[in-house]
Design an enzyme around this catalytic site. Structure first.
Site, PDB file in Angstrom:
ATOM      1  N   HIS A 105      63.832  89.145 -60.567  1.00  0.00           N
ATOM      2  CA  HIS A 105      63.737  89.262 -59.106  1.00  0.00           C
ATOM      3  C   HIS A 105      62.529  88.477 -58.591  1.00  0.00           C
ATOM      4  O   HIS A 105      62.649  87.690 -57.639  1.00  0.00           O
ATOM      5  CB  HIS A 105      63.622  90.752 -58.750  1.00  0.00           C
ATOM      6  CG  HIS A 105      63.407  91.055 -57.308  1.00  0.00           C
ATOM      7  ND1 HIS A 105      64.350  91.702 -56.529  1.00  0.00           N
ATOM      8  CD2 HIS A 105      62.349  90.826 -56.471  1.00  0.00           C
ATOM      9  CE1 HIS A 105      63.883  91.854 -55.300  1.00  0.00           C
ATOM     10  NE2 HIS A 105      62.669  91.324 -55.239  1.00  0.00           N
ATOM     11  N   GLU A 106      61.362  88.664 -59.215  1.00  0.00           N
ATOM     12  CA  GLU A 106      60.152  87.984 -58.747  1.00  0.00           C
ATOM     13  C   GLU A 106      60.205  86.481 -59.006  1.00  0.00           C
ATOM     14  O   GLU A 106      59.802  85.679 -58.155  1.00  0.00           O
ATOM     15  CB  GLU A 106      58.915  88.601 -59.400  1.00  0.00           C
ATOM     16  CG  GLU A 106      58.726  90.085 -59.129  1.00  0.00           C
ATOM     17  CD  GLU A 106      58.808  90.452 -57.650  1.00  0.00           C
ATOM     18  OE1 GLU A 106      58.434  89.624 -56.790  1.00  0.00           O
ATOM     19  OE2 GLU A 106      59.251  91.572 -57.350  1.00  0.00           O
ATOM     20  N   HIS A 165      62.254  84.937 -56.358  1.00  0.00           N
ATOM     21  CA  HIS A 165      61.454  84.674 -55.159  1.00  0.00           C
ATOM     22  C   HIS A 165      60.717  83.343 -55.301  1.00  0.00           C
ATOM     23  O   HIS A 165      60.736  82.503 -54.396  1.00  0.00           O
ATOM     24  CB  HIS A 165      60.428  85.787 -54.949  1.00  0.00           C
ATOM     25  CG  HIS A 165      60.956  86.993 -54.264  1.00  0.00           C
ATOM     26  ND1 HIS A 165      61.854  86.944 -53.223  1.00  0.00           N
ATOM     27  CD2 HIS A 165      60.694  88.321 -54.463  1.00  0.00           C
ATOM     28  CE1 HIS A 165      62.121  88.168 -52.803  1.00  0.00           C
ATOM     29  NE2 HIS A 165      61.432  89.019 -53.543  1.00  0.00           N
ATOM     30  N   HIS A 189      65.280  88.232 -50.156  1.00  0.00           N
ATOM     31  CA  HIS A 189      66.040  89.423 -50.509  1.00  0.00           C
ATOM     32  C   HIS A 189      67.471  89.336 -49.976  1.00  0.00           C
ATOM     33  O   HIS A 189      67.710  88.763 -48.906  1.00  0.00           O
ATOM     34  CB  HIS A 189      65.371  90.673 -49.940  1.00  0.00           C
ATOM     35  CG  HIS A 189      64.081  91.010 -50.620  1.00  0.00           C
ATOM     36  ND1 HIS A 189      62.912  91.216 -49.936  1.00  0.00           N
ATOM     37  CD2 HIS A 189      63.775  91.179 -51.938  1.00  0.00           C
ATOM     38  CE1 HIS A 189      61.936  91.500 -50.792  1.00  0.00           C
ATOM     39  NE2 HIS A 189      62.436  91.470 -52.013  1.00  0.00           N
TER      40      HIS A 189
END
EC number: 3.4.24.-
Length: 396
Positions: free
Chosen positions: A138-139, A142, A148
């Site tokens: 997830h990070e 980014h 998101h």
């Protein structure tokens, strides 16, 4: 005439950066060559891409347990995309990974160097409180440019968001928000009650427990590949919705439940069931985590239910044993893949007192796949019954 020259220059540059069958674009050169306003809007914040799709990183401190998860997340992304990772503290464009003294799990969106003409600098990724490989994917997502999922500009077609929190506001479509379908089960989605009860509910409430799940989905990697222009010069004949993997052009990236170089094989230790008639058949299947190289931290046991041609397969859950009920079903759970697009995440079940546990799942897929996933070695089991029918039968 000037615009035509710019367009030709951009096309030449695009092909000049294709190598090994993959396209890794230098956004600086494309922006310099083709910069009229329509394209700037279409590729908003293009300058936050990593140059040539290479993420340079280094560790600012030590924590072997977290570092192992970080390396697993890096390996997962590299195995499914054309993104490459290079440990280099001195690179002009780099991310510092901090594993101590922050108790956070967060990253800046996009690569360092917000200016198209100067893709340089350093950003920090804080991972001390990231408790799963999926959280670290997830990070990194980014850092690669993804916002998101619940901030997509089309999110109101799928969710009712009442929070006024600034970070939950819809984002423009310029990043990786619109490179694939909206997905409640995306690794980039928060759980429904992150900003408070009832502030971020799906319009289809069967998806409420799915939001915040930390398995990495087929579309999570697909969107990164689309955004970075990852492709292979030779396309394989991938089956069951797979596509040629830009990480290794000799194999396909496969949807969950399909295996092999062409996505035409099933899991070796799977369960294969036959719905022989319209009478319900019941079965209990155990599952648990076991280590698997290259995974996202979960191990999945797959069940394939085959019925008569052109029939509807119906499935209903009867019991969950040692399946942990959490927001996002982040430990273990059951996913019956009944949605029309079998590549997208269907509603996940881990609670017997919340939707969609009591549903009768109806699927036109033959076979219909059930995924039993877990990241705990605690033995779990699911009991369900199944049949095929030509009618839309509703249980009383």
């Amino acid at each position: 005439m000037v615009r035509l020259i710019h367009l030709i220059g951009a096309i030449i540059l695009l092909f000049s950066y294709a190598y090994c069958g993959l396209s890794r674009l230098n956004e600086h050169d494309i922006e310099e060559s083709y910069s009229h306003k329509r394209v700037k809007r279409q590729f908003e914040r293009l300058g936050t891409k990593w140059s040539y799709g290479v993420v340079n990183y280094y560790y600012a401190d030590k924590n072997n347990e977290i570092k192992e998860m970080v390396e697993s997340a890096i390996a997962y992304i590299a195995n499914h995309t054309c993104i490459r990772f290079n440990e280099d503290q001195n690179a002009v464009q780099r991310v510092q990974i901090r594993m101590q003294q922050n108790w956070l799990c967060q990253s800046t969106v996009g690569a360092p160097g917000m200016s198209m003409s100067k893709p340089i600098g350093e950003l920090s990724m804080l991972v001390q409180s990231c408790d799963t490989i999926g959280s670290i994917v997830h990070e990194f997502s980014h850092s690669l440019g993804r916002f998101h999922e619940h901030t997509r500009p089309d999110r109101d077609n799928f969710m009712k968001v009442t929070t006024t929190v600034h970070e939950a506001r819809p984002r423009p479509s310029g990043m990786t928000t619109m490179y694939g379908p909206f997905e409640h089960g995306s690794v980039m989605m928060y759980h429904a009650d992150t900003y408070g009860p009832g502030t971020m509910d799906p319009l289809d409430m069967d998806y409420k427990q799915t939001m915040g799940n930390r398995r990495v989905t087929f579309y999570d990697m697909y969107k990164i590949n689309q955004y970075y222009g990852c492709w292979c010069s030779k396309q394989l004949e991938c089956k069951n919705g797979g596509y040629t993997s830009p990480s290794d052009c000799s194999r396909c990236n496969c949807p969950k439940g399909f295996f092999g170089n062409l996505c035409d094989e099933r899991q070796q230790d799977s369960y294969e069931l036959m719905a022989v008639n319209n009478l319900w058949q019941s079965i209990t299947i155990p599952f648990a985590y076991k280590p698997e190289p290259g995974s996202d931290g979960f191990y999945s046991t797959f069940v394939y239910i085959t019925g008569k041609a052109n029939s509807t397969i119906e499935i209903t859950l009867e019991g969950l044993q040692d399946v942990i009920c959490t927001a996002g079903c982040t430990v273990n759970g059951v996913e019956i893949k009944f949605k029309e697009d079998s590549k997208i995440t269907s509603p996940v079940v881990c609670c017997t007192d919340k939707p969609p546990y009591k549903n009768v799942f109806k699927s036109s897929h033959n076979p219909t796949i059930i995924e039993l996933y877990s990241r705990t070695t605690l033995p779990s089991a699911v009991t369900f019954k199944y049949r095929f029918t030509n009618d839309k039968v509703v249980l009383g």
